[in-house]
Write an enzyme that holds these catalytic residues in place. Structure first.
Site, PDB file in Angstrom:
ATOM      1  N   ARG A 122      39.672  26.242  11.274  1.00  0.00           N
ATOM      2  CA  ARG A 122      40.810  25.002  11.796  1.00  0.00           C
ATOM      3  C   ARG A 122      41.837  25.226  10.935  1.00  0.00           C
ATOM      4  O   ARG A 122      41.646  25.781   9.665  1.00  0.00           O
ATOM      5  CB  ARG A 122      40.183  23.905  12.143  1.00  0.00           C
ATOM      6  CG  ARG A 122      38.983  23.431  11.292  1.00  0.00           C
ATOM      7  CD  ARG A 122      39.144  23.035   9.783  1.00  0.00           C
ATOM      8  NE  ARG A 122      40.400  22.019   9.810  1.00  0.00           N
ATOM      9  CZ  ARG A 122      41.239  22.282   8.595  1.00  0.00           C
ATOM     10  NH1 ARG A 122      40.784  22.860   7.649  1.00  0.00           N
ATOM     11  NH2 ARG A 122      42.104  21.204   8.393  1.00  0.00           N
ATOM     12  N   GLY A 123      42.998  24.368  11.105  1.00  0.00           N
ATOM     13  CA  GLY A 123      44.067  24.386  10.422  1.00  0.00           C
ATOM     14  C   GLY A 123      45.076  25.442  10.943  1.00  0.00           C
ATOM     15  O   GLY A 123      44.615  26.716  10.985  1.00  0.00           O
ATOM     16  N   ALA A 124      46.482  25.100  11.067  1.00  0.00           N
ATOM     17  CA  ALA A 124      47.050  25.955  11.860  1.00  0.00           C
ATOM     18  C   ALA A 124      47.358  27.390  11.259  1.00  0.00           C
ATOM     19  O   ALA A 124      47.065  28.278  12.064  1.00  0.00           O
ATOM     20  CB  ALA A 124      48.778  25.173  11.915  1.00  0.00           C
ATOM     21  N   ARG A 170      42.788  26.302  21.028  1.00  0.00           N
ATOM     22  CA  ARG A 170      43.444  25.021  20.876  1.00  0.00           C
ATOM     23  C   ARG A 170      44.905  25.206  20.984  1.00  0.00           C
ATOM     24  O   ARG A 170      45.597  25.989  20.904  1.00  0.00           O
ATOM     25  CB  ARG A 170      43.128  24.817  19.312  1.00  0.00           C
ATOM     26  CG  ARG A 170      41.618  24.649  19.019  1.00  0.00           C
ATOM     27  CD  ARG A 170      41.182  23.966  17.704  1.00  0.00           C
ATOM     28  NE  ARG A 170      41.548  22.794  17.474  1.00  0.00           N
ATOM     29  CZ  ARG A 170      41.694  22.200  16.376  1.00  0.00           C
ATOM     30  NH1 ARG A 170      41.593  22.685  15.251  1.00  0.00           N
ATOM     31  NH2 ARG A 170      41.884  20.854  16.309  1.00  0.00           N
ATOM     32  N   GLN A 228      38.326  15.502   8.092  1.00  0.00           N
ATOM     33  CA  GLN A 228      38.745  16.837   7.234  1.00  0.00           C
ATOM     34  C   GLN A 228      39.272  16.428   6.060  1.00  0.00           C
ATOM     35  O   GLN A 228      39.058  16.964   5.011  1.00  0.00           O
ATOM     36  CB  GLN A 228      39.928  17.472   8.104  1.00  0.00           C
ATOM     37  CG  GLN A 228      39.507  18.303   9.212  1.00  0.00           C
ATOM     38  CD  GLN A 228      39.740  17.422  10.310  1.00  0.00           C
ATOM     39  OE1 GLN A 228      39.571  16.091  10.400  1.00  0.00           O
ATOM     40  NE2 GLN A 228      39.889  17.905  11.602  1.00  0.00           N
ATOM     41  N   ASP A 284      51.117  21.229  12.619  1.00  0.00           N
ATOM     42  CA  ASP A 284      50.603  22.148  13.377  1.00  0.00           C
ATOM     43  C   ASP A 284      51.585  22.832  14.204  1.00  0.00           C
ATOM     44  O   ASP A 284      51.592  23.978  14.803  1.00  0.00           O
ATOM     45  CB  ASP A 284      49.414  21.320  14.661  1.00  0.00           C
ATOM     46  CG  ASP A 284      48.162  21.296  13.580  1.00  0.00           C
ATOM     47  OD1 ASP A 284      47.914  20.121  12.921  1.00  0.00           O
ATOM     48  OD2 ASP A 284      47.333  21.993  13.712  1.00  0.00           O
ATOM     49  N   ASN A 342      51.108  16.661  13.535  1.00  0.00           N
ATOM     50  CA  ASN A 342      49.842  17.045  12.636  1.00  0.00           C
ATOM     51  C   ASN A 342      48.810  15.945  13.131  1.00  0.00           C
ATOM     52  O   ASN A 342      48.862  15.249  13.974  1.00  0.00           O
ATOM     53  CB  ASN A 342      50.373  16.776  11.005  1.00  0.00           C
ATOM     54  CG  ASN A 342      49.378  17.250  10.224  1.00  0.00           C
ATOM     55  OD1 ASN A 342      49.061  18.306  10.083  1.00  0.00           O
ATOM     56  ND2 ASN A 342      49.246  16.480   9.244  1.00  0.00           N
ATOM     57  N   LYS A 343      47.826  16.201  12.176  1.00  0.00           N
ATOM     58  CA  LYS A 343      46.505  15.434  12.659  1.00  0.00           C
ATOM     59  C   LYS A 343      46.735  13.908  12.687  1.00  0.00           C
ATOM     60  O   LYS A 343      47.639  13.371  12.039  1.00  0.00           O
ATOM     61  CB  LYS A 343      45.651  15.561  11.453  1.00  0.00           C
ATOM     62  CG  LYS A 343      44.299  14.896  11.402  1.00  0.00           C
ATOM     63  CD  LYS A 343      43.255  15.126  12.628  1.00  0.00           C
ATOM     64  CE  LYS A 343      43.207  16.569  12.740  1.00  0.00           C
ATOM     65  NZ  LYS A 343      42.930  17.039  14.203  1.00  0.00           N
TER      66      LYS A 343
HETATM   67  O1  MRU Z   1      42.279  19.662  13.872  1.00  0.00           O
HETATM   68  P1  MRU Z   1      42.454  20.672  12.582  1.00  0.00           P
HETATM   69  O2  MRU Z   1      41.490  20.206  11.468  1.00  0.00           O
HETATM   70  O3  MRU Z   1      42.645  21.955  12.884  1.00  0.00           O
HETATM   71  O4  MRU Z   1      43.717  19.862  12.045  1.00  0.00           O
HETATM   72  C1  MRU Z   1      44.602  20.308  11.031  1.00  0.00           C
HETATM   73  C2  MRU Z   1      45.738  19.713  10.692  1.00  0.00           C
HETATM   74  O5  MRU Z   1      46.128  18.620  11.103  1.00  0.00           O
HETATM   75  C3  MRU Z   1      46.493  20.330   9.420  1.00  0.00           C
HETATM   76  O6  MRU Z   1      47.268  19.401   8.895  1.00  0.00           O
HETATM   77  C4  MRU Z   1      47.551  21.199   9.883  1.00  0.00           C
HETATM   78  O7  MRU Z   1      47.000  22.230  10.817  1.00  0.00           O
HETATM   79  C5  MRU Z   1      48.034  22.440   8.848  1.00  0.00           C
HETATM   80  S1  MRU Z   1      46.974  23.222   7.935  1.00  0.00           S
HETATM   81  C6  MRU Z   1      47.830  24.053   6.864  1.00  0.00           C
END
Ligand code: MRU
Length: 329
Positions: A51-53, A84, A183, A224, A234-235
């Protein structure tokens, strides 16, 4: 970085495999998982095992190699790109591999590896540009995980921290725990501590008070998807942190590569927000936290308006919202 790669490819295009850290088990267990078929790749992305963009971009690119060599064609690539919806990097990477590969798994793998290598360089550049924001004695707050575990490289929001640490500055990081999937507590505090950085986990409800107590000088989060006007998804919880930062006169920065910007969207209103299953809020590590009889609302992301964002730490420097349109041309 002291951890194994978050995502990588081993072997050739026809018989090789994508290897990921199974992030749902962290911090209890550091386990690597091999993926050779498309359905387990999509499952790993949906479960947030990877996970993470930017890491979703790299995983999507290697997943596209698997889809093409399995003869799953455009339908397989579409399912992968849709696994996603919010992080634009996933679809961006799948479509880039598809365009270049023209059905050939060998060319797909070469392009996927290029995406991975670009991400490593981009993260380092974000770190170099952002490190100067972190002064000796600073407290830096972050939300969710935008570190090595969220990218193919050293991270986005955490990259300036890693570079400032390399440069010998002393600072502390506050990691919001980031409910519902933790996270911040499970991943950010884990990777920062593994790399020797002073990190303190706080409950999401505490960011305002640690700011009022004068413990925070700067906020940096990842994103994201960022719209052309600078509104940034973002999250979930990031918007609240940005409001708290504004109230306390603290700069709030977004760190993200160009591949996370979506020039096709004028503002954040068009960003698709993933809504995840209610069990993520009703259960925590196998224990019930809310009854089945309660309704649950569980959007995974929120959008922080550009007006709350001091700047965007990118591979090309720190940009203001007003500079994005030209940069994205
Ligand atoms: O749901 P996730 O864990 O994929 O969410 C991740 C985030 O919100 C991160 O801050 C974002 O993807 C940037 S990762 C460098």
């Amino acid at each position: 970085m002291t951890l194994p790669p978050t995502v990588e490819w081993q072997g050739d295009a026809q018989t090789g495999r994508m290897v990921i850290i199974e992030q749902t088990l962290l911090p209890d267990e550091l386990k690597l998982v091999e993926l050779t078929e498309l359905d387990p790749v999509i499952d790993a992305i949906s479960r947030l095992a990877v996970r993470g963009a930017p890491a979703l971009g790299v995983a999507g690119a290697f997943g596209a190699v698997i889809a093409l060599r399995s003869g799953l064609g455009d339908a397989g690539l579409e399912r992968l790109a849709d696994a996603r919806p919010t992080a634009v990097n996933l679809r961006w990477a799948v479509e880039r591999v598809k365009r270049v590969a023209e059905g050939d798994p060998e060319r797909a793998l070469a392009e996927a590896k290029a995406i991975h290598e670009d991400d490593i360089r981009t993260c380092r550049a974000i770190g170099e540009h952002g490190a100067g924001l972190i002064e000796d004695g600073f407290g830096v707050l972050t939300h969710c995980n935008a570190g090595a575990l969220a990218t193919g490289g050293m991270g986005t929001a955490l990259a300036p921290m890693y570079v400032a640490f390399e440069q010998g500055r002393k600072f502390r990081v506050f990691a919001d725990e980031t409910r519902p999937l933790l996270q911040g507590a499970r991943l950010t505090s884990f990777e920062l501590a593994e790399n020797g950085i002073d990190v303190t986990v706080i409950a999401d409800s505490m960011s305002a008070v640690v700011m009022r107590e004068g413990k925070v000088n700067l906020v940096i989060t990842g994103a994201d998807r960022v719209a052309a006007n600078g509104d940034a998804a973002n999250k979930i919880g990031t918007y609240g942190v940005a409001l708290h930062a504004k109230t306390h006169g603290l700069p709030f920065y977004i760190a993200a590569p160009k591949s996370t910007f979506d020039a096709s969207l004028a503002d954040g209103g068009g960003i698709p927000i993933e809504e995840r299953k209610p069990e993520e809020l009703r259960m925590l590590k196998g224990s019930r936290t809310a009854p089945d009889s309660a309704k649950v609302y569980n959007p995974a992301f929120d959008v922080t308006p550009a007006g709350l964002i001091a700047g965007y730490i990118t591979e090309d420097g720190i940009l203001k919202a007003s500079e994005l349109a030209d940069w994205l041309k």
